[in-house]
Design a protein around this motif. Structure first.
Motif, PDB file in Angstrom:
ATOM      1  N   VAL A   8       0.845  -1.203   0.000  1.00 51.97           N
ATOM      2  CA  VAL A   8       0.000   0.000   0.000  1.00 51.97           C
ATOM      3  C   VAL A   8       0.876   1.246   0.000  1.00 51.97           C
ATOM      4  CG1 VAL A   8      -1.598   1.353   1.428  1.00 51.97           C
ATOM      5  CG2 VAL A   8      -2.032  -1.068   1.027  1.00 51.97           C
ATOM      6  N   LYS A   9       1.914   1.254   0.824  1.00 53.91           N
ATOM      7  CA  LYS A   9       2.792   2.430   0.872  1.00 53.91           C
ATOM      8  C   LYS A   9       3.548   2.630  -0.442  1.00 53.91           C
ATOM      9  CE  LYS A   9       3.768   3.831   5.526  1.00 53.91           C
ATOM     10  NZ  LYS A   9       4.823   4.163   6.471  1.00 53.91           N
ATOM     11  N   ILE A  10       3.985   1.562  -1.071  1.00 50.50           N
ATOM     12  CA  ILE A  10       4.685   1.684  -2.363  1.00 50.50           C
ATOM     13  C   ILE A  10       3.756   2.290  -3.411  1.00 50.50           C
ATOM     14  CG2 ILE A  10       5.614   0.337  -4.310  1.00 50.50           C
ATOM     15  CD1 ILE A  10       7.670   0.734  -2.128  1.00 50.50           C
ATOM     16  N   ILE A  11       2.505   1.845  -3.446  1.00 50.75           N
ATOM     17  CA  ILE A  11       1.529   2.393  -4.394  1.00 50.75           C
ATOM     18  C   ILE A  11       1.306   3.878  -4.111  1.00 50.75           C
ATOM     19  CG2 ILE A  11      -0.918   2.329  -5.092  1.00 50.75           C
ATOM     20  CD1 ILE A  11      -0.722  -0.762  -4.653  1.00 50.75           C
ATOM     21  N   LEU A  12       1.184   4.237  -2.835  1.00 52.53           N
ATOM     22  CA  LEU A  12       0.990   5.646  -2.481  1.00 52.53           C
ATOM     23  C   LEU A  12       2.216   6.480  -2.857  1.00 52.53           C
ATOM     24  CD1 LEU A  12      -0.781   5.335   0.979  1.00 52.53           C
ATOM     25  CD2 LEU A  12      -1.796   5.992  -1.215  1.00 52.53           C
ATOM     26  N   VAL A  13       3.404   5.968  -2.591  1.00 57.09           N
ATOM     27  CA  VAL A  13       4.632   6.693  -2.935  1.00 57.09           C
ATOM     28  C   VAL A  13       4.681   6.920  -4.447  1.00 57.09           C
ATOM     29  CG1 VAL A  13       7.146   6.449  -3.095  1.00 57.09           C
ATOM     30  CG2 VAL A  13       5.982   6.024  -0.928  1.00 57.09           C
ATOM     31  N   TRP A  14       4.383   5.874  -5.222  1.00 59.79           N
ATOM     32  CA  TRP A  14       4.362   6.022  -6.672  1.00 59.79           C
ATOM     33  C   TRP A  14       3.357   7.102  -7.087  1.00 59.79           C
ATOM     34  CZ3 TRP A  14       0.163   5.075  -9.915  1.00 59.79           C
ATOM     35  CH2 TRP A  14       0.431   5.208 -11.279  1.00 59.79           C
ATOM     36  N   GLY A  15       2.153   7.062  -6.516  1.00 58.02           N
ATOM     37  CA  GLY A  15       1.134   8.050  -6.846  1.00 58.02           C
ATOM     38  C   GLY A  15       1.551   9.460  -6.488  1.00 58.02           C
ATOM     39  N   LEU A  16       2.184   9.617  -5.341  1.00 63.92           N
ATOM     40  CA  LEU A  16       2.615  10.950  -4.905  1.00 63.92           C
ATOM     41  C   LEU A  16       3.769  11.476  -5.761  1.00 63.92           C
ATOM     42  CD1 LEU A  16       2.458  10.383  -1.051  1.00 63.92           C
ATOM     43  CD2 LEU A  16       0.920  11.832  -2.405  1.00 63.92           C
ATOM     44  N   LEU A  17       4.721  10.617  -6.068  1.00 66.93           N
ATOM     45  CA  LEU A  17       5.879  11.063  -6.850  1.00 66.93           C
ATOM     46  C   LEU A  17       5.533  11.327  -8.313  1.00 66.93           C
ATOM     47  CD1 LEU A  17       8.760   8.879  -5.373  1.00 66.93           C
ATOM     48  CD2 LEU A  17       8.217  11.281  -4.896  1.00 66.93           C
ATOM     49  N   THR A  18       4.446  10.737  -8.798  1.00 71.75           N
ATOM     50  CA  THR A  18       4.013  10.984 -10.178  1.00 71.75           C
ATOM     51  C   THR A  18       2.834  11.965 -10.228  1.00 71.75           C
ATOM     52  OG1 THR A  18       2.620   8.997 -10.136  1.00 71.75           O
ATOM     53  CG2 THR A  18       4.858   8.759 -11.033  1.00 71.75           C
ATOM     54  N   HIS A  19       2.553  12.614  -9.121  1.00 72.83           N
ATOM     55  CA  HIS A  19       1.538  13.674  -9.009  1.00 72.83           C
ATOM     56  C   HIS A  19       0.135  13.217  -9.388  1.00 72.83           C
ATOM     57  CE1 HIS A  19       4.871  16.369  -8.367  1.00 72.83           C
ATOM     58  NE2 HIS A  19       5.424  15.950  -9.497  1.00 72.83           N
ATOM     59  N   ARG A  20      -0.224  12.002  -9.015  1.00 67.32           N
ATOM     60  CA  ARG A  20      -1.591  11.518  -9.227  1.00 67.32           C
ATOM     61  C   ARG A  20      -2.472  12.166  -8.152  1.00 67.32           C
ATOM     62  NH1 ARG A  20       0.012   9.850 -13.879  1.00 67.32           N
ATOM     63  NH2 ARG A  20       1.024   7.842 -13.959  1.00 67.32           N
ATOM     64  N   LEU A  21      -3.502  12.877  -8.581  1.00 64.23           N
ATOM     65  CA  LEU A  21      -4.330  13.626  -7.622  1.00 64.23           C
ATOM     66  C   LEU A  21      -5.038  12.720  -6.622  1.00 64.23           C
ATOM     67  CD1 LEU A  21      -5.782  16.497  -9.830  1.00 64.23           C
ATOM     68  CD2 LEU A  21      -3.916  16.586  -8.180  1.00 64.23           C
ATOM     69  N   TRP A  22      -5.394  11.504  -7.005  1.00 62.63           N
ATOM     70  CA  TRP A  22      -6.063  10.576  -6.092  1.00 62.63           C
ATOM     71  C   TRP A  22      -5.144  10.161  -4.947  1.00 62.63           C
ATOM     72  CZ3 TRP A  22      -3.261   6.197  -5.668  1.00 62.63           C
ATOM     73  CH2 TRP A  22      -2.455   5.829  -6.756  1.00 62.63           C
ATOM     74  N   ALA A  23      -3.838  10.219  -5.158  1.00 62.16           N
ATOM     75  CA  ALA A  23      -2.890   9.712  -4.164  1.00 62.16           C
ATOM     76  C   ALA A  23      -2.811  10.610  -2.930  1.00 62.16           C
ATOM     77  CB  ALA A  23      -1.502   9.559  -4.778  1.00 62.16           C
ATOM     78  N   TYR A  24      -3.021  11.902  -3.099  1.00 67.04           N
ATOM     79  CA  TYR A  24      -2.876  12.817  -1.960  1.00 67.04           C
ATOM     80  C   TYR A  24      -3.910  12.560  -0.865  1.00 67.04           C
ATOM     81  CZ  TYR A  24       0.490  15.183  -4.926  1.00 67.04           C
ATOM     82  OH  TYR A  24       1.573  15.455  -5.714  1.00 67.04           O
ATOM     83  N   PRO A  25      -5.214  12.610  -1.181  1.00 70.83           N
ATOM     84  CA  PRO A  25      -6.180  12.341  -0.105  1.00 70.83           C
ATOM     85  C   PRO A  25      -6.116  10.894   0.389  1.00 70.83           C
ATOM     86  CG  PRO A  25      -7.321  12.590  -2.209  1.00 70.83           C
ATOM     87  CD  PRO A  25      -5.885  12.967  -2.439  1.00 70.83           C
ATOM     88  N   LEU A  26      -5.853   9.962  -0.527  1.00 66.31           N
ATOM     89  CA  LEU A  26      -5.765   8.561  -0.120  1.00 66.31           C
ATOM     90  C   LEU A  26      -4.585   8.340   0.822  1.00 66.31           C
ATOM     91  CD1 LEU A  26      -7.117   5.822  -0.497  1.00 66.31           C
ATOM     92  CD2 LEU A  26      -5.555   5.408  -2.416  1.00 66.31           C
ATOM     93  N   ALA A  27      -3.455   8.965   0.523  1.00 68.98           N
ATOM     94  CA  ALA A  27      -2.282   8.838   1.394  1.00 68.98           C
ATOM     95  C   ALA A  27      -2.561   9.432   2.771  1.00 68.98           C
ATOM     96  CB  ALA A  27      -1.071   9.531   0.758  1.00 68.98           C
ATOM     97  N   ILE A  28      -3.252  10.547   2.813  1.00 67.49           N
ATOM     98  CA  ILE A  28      -3.581  11.177   4.099  1.00 67.49           C
ATOM     99  C   ILE A  28      -4.457  10.242   4.923  1.00 67.49           C
ATOM    100  CG2 ILE A  28      -4.865  13.083   5.171  1.00 67.49           C
ATOM    101  CD1 ILE A  28      -3.863  14.810   2.732  1.00 67.49           C
ATOM    102  N   VAL A  29      -5.482   9.661   4.298  1.00 70.77           N
ATOM    103  CA  VAL A  29      -6.395   8.769   5.013  1.00 70.77           C
ATOM    104  C   VAL A  29      -5.670   7.499   5.466  1.00 70.77           C
ATOM    105  CG1 VAL A  29      -8.437   7.291   4.713  1.00 70.77           C
ATOM    106  CG2 VAL A  29      -8.484   9.654   3.925  1.00 70.77           C
ATOM    107  N   ILE A  30      -4.923   6.878   4.566  1.00 71.24           N
ATOM    108  CA  ILE A  30      -4.262   5.607   4.903  1.00 71.24           C
ATOM    109  C   ILE A  30      -3.164   5.806   5.940  1.00 71.24           C
ATOM    110  CG2 ILE A  30      -2.763   3.798   3.967  1.00 71.24           C
ATOM    111  CD1 ILE A  30      -4.618   3.743   1.541  1.00 71.24           C
ATOM    112  N   LEU A  31      -2.339   6.833   5.785  1.00 75.98           N
ATOM    113  CA  LEU A  31      -1.293   7.078   6.784  1.00 75.98           C
ATOM    114  C   LEU A  31      -1.906   7.438   8.142  1.00 75.98           C
ATOM    115  CD1 LEU A  31       1.436   8.985   4.731  1.00 75.98           C
ATOM    116  CD2 LEU A  31       1.498   6.630   5.552  1.00 75.98           C
ATOM    117  N   SER A  32      -3.031   8.143   8.122  1.00 76.71           N
ATOM    118  CA  SER A  32      -3.726   8.430   9.383  1.00 76.71           C
ATOM    119  C   SER A  32      -4.215   7.141  10.023  1.00 76.71           C
ATOM    120  CB  SER A  32      -4.914   9.372   9.142  1.00 76.71           C
ATOM    121  OG  SER A  32      -4.462  10.615   8.662  1.00 76.71           O
ATOM    122  N   GLY A  33      -4.763   6.245   9.214  1.00 73.25           N
ATOM    123  CA  GLY A  33      -5.211   4.955   9.737  1.00 73.25           C
ATOM    124  C   GLY A  33      -4.069   4.133  10.299  1.00 73.25           C
ATOM    125  N   PHE A  34      -2.940   4.085   9.563  1.00 72.16           N
ATOM    126  CA  PHE A  34      -1.765   3.371  10.064  1.00 72.16           C
ATOM    127  C   PHE A  34      -1.305   3.978  11.389  1.00 72.16           C
ATOM    128  CE2 PHE A  34      -0.151   1.981   5.593  1.00 72.16           C
ATOM    129  CZ  PHE A  34      -0.997   0.896   5.613  1.00 72.16           C
TER     130      PHE A  34
END
Length: 161
Positions: free
Chosen positions: A84-110
């Motif tokens: 999950v973190k690798i997918i989020l890192v990829w999304g964030l580093l490639t500026h995928r807009l879905w990755a920002y809110p998803l990363a915030i929610v998932i990292l908050s959950g972790f």
């Protein structure tokens, strides 16, 4: 003047964002390596324990089932966490807009899960991971706000033409 200050701070926040995302990528790789240890680990310690302290066959089978189940849970936890973190890192580093809110929610959950874990048995390392997650969430939020501002500005410039 505050606008000028935020513009001057942009490179600092961008570098901090990239640094925290890369740190999370390293943690994700470490999680997947830990998952491999669970996957390939033989139950040598449990077998040695059984030879040292003889139990009845019934108790041994129950204990072996518990060890197998906890090994599977550990493997699934670390692999899923890492993937999950690798997918989020990829999304964030490639500026995928879905990755920002998803990363915030998932990292908050972790982080919430890790805080719960800390309450039951304190670990300095887990606390450090929570701190890294909170800092990462802060910089992801800042980066996301910046990108949304850029999108609004480019949309406004496009509608004027």
């Amino acid at each position: 003047m505050p606008v000028m200050q935020s513009t001057n701070m942009r490179p600092v926040f961008r570098k901090a964002f990239l640094t925290t995302v890369i740190i999370n990528a390293c943690i994700a790789i470490a999680d997947m390596v830990a998952g491999c240890f669970f996957l390939f680990e033989r139950q040598v310690t449990s077998l040695l324990y059984f030879k040292q302290y003889p139990f009845s066959a019934e108790i041994q089978s129950v204990l072996m089932a518990l060890f197998a189940q906890s090994r599977l849970m550990g493997m699934l936890y670390f692999f899923s966490h890492g993937i999950v973190k690798i997918i989020l890192v990829w999304g964030l580093l490639t500026h995928r807009l879905w990755a920002y809110p998803l990363a915030i929610v998932i990292l908050s959950g972790f982080s919430l899960f890790q805080l719960y874990d800390i309450l039951h048995h304190f670990s300095s390392f887990t606390l450090l991971l929570v701190i890294v997650n909170v800092i990462t969430i802060f910089f992801i939020t800042r980066e996301w706000q910046y990108i949304k501002r850029l999108d609004r500005a480019s949309a406004a410039a496009g509608s004027v033409v």
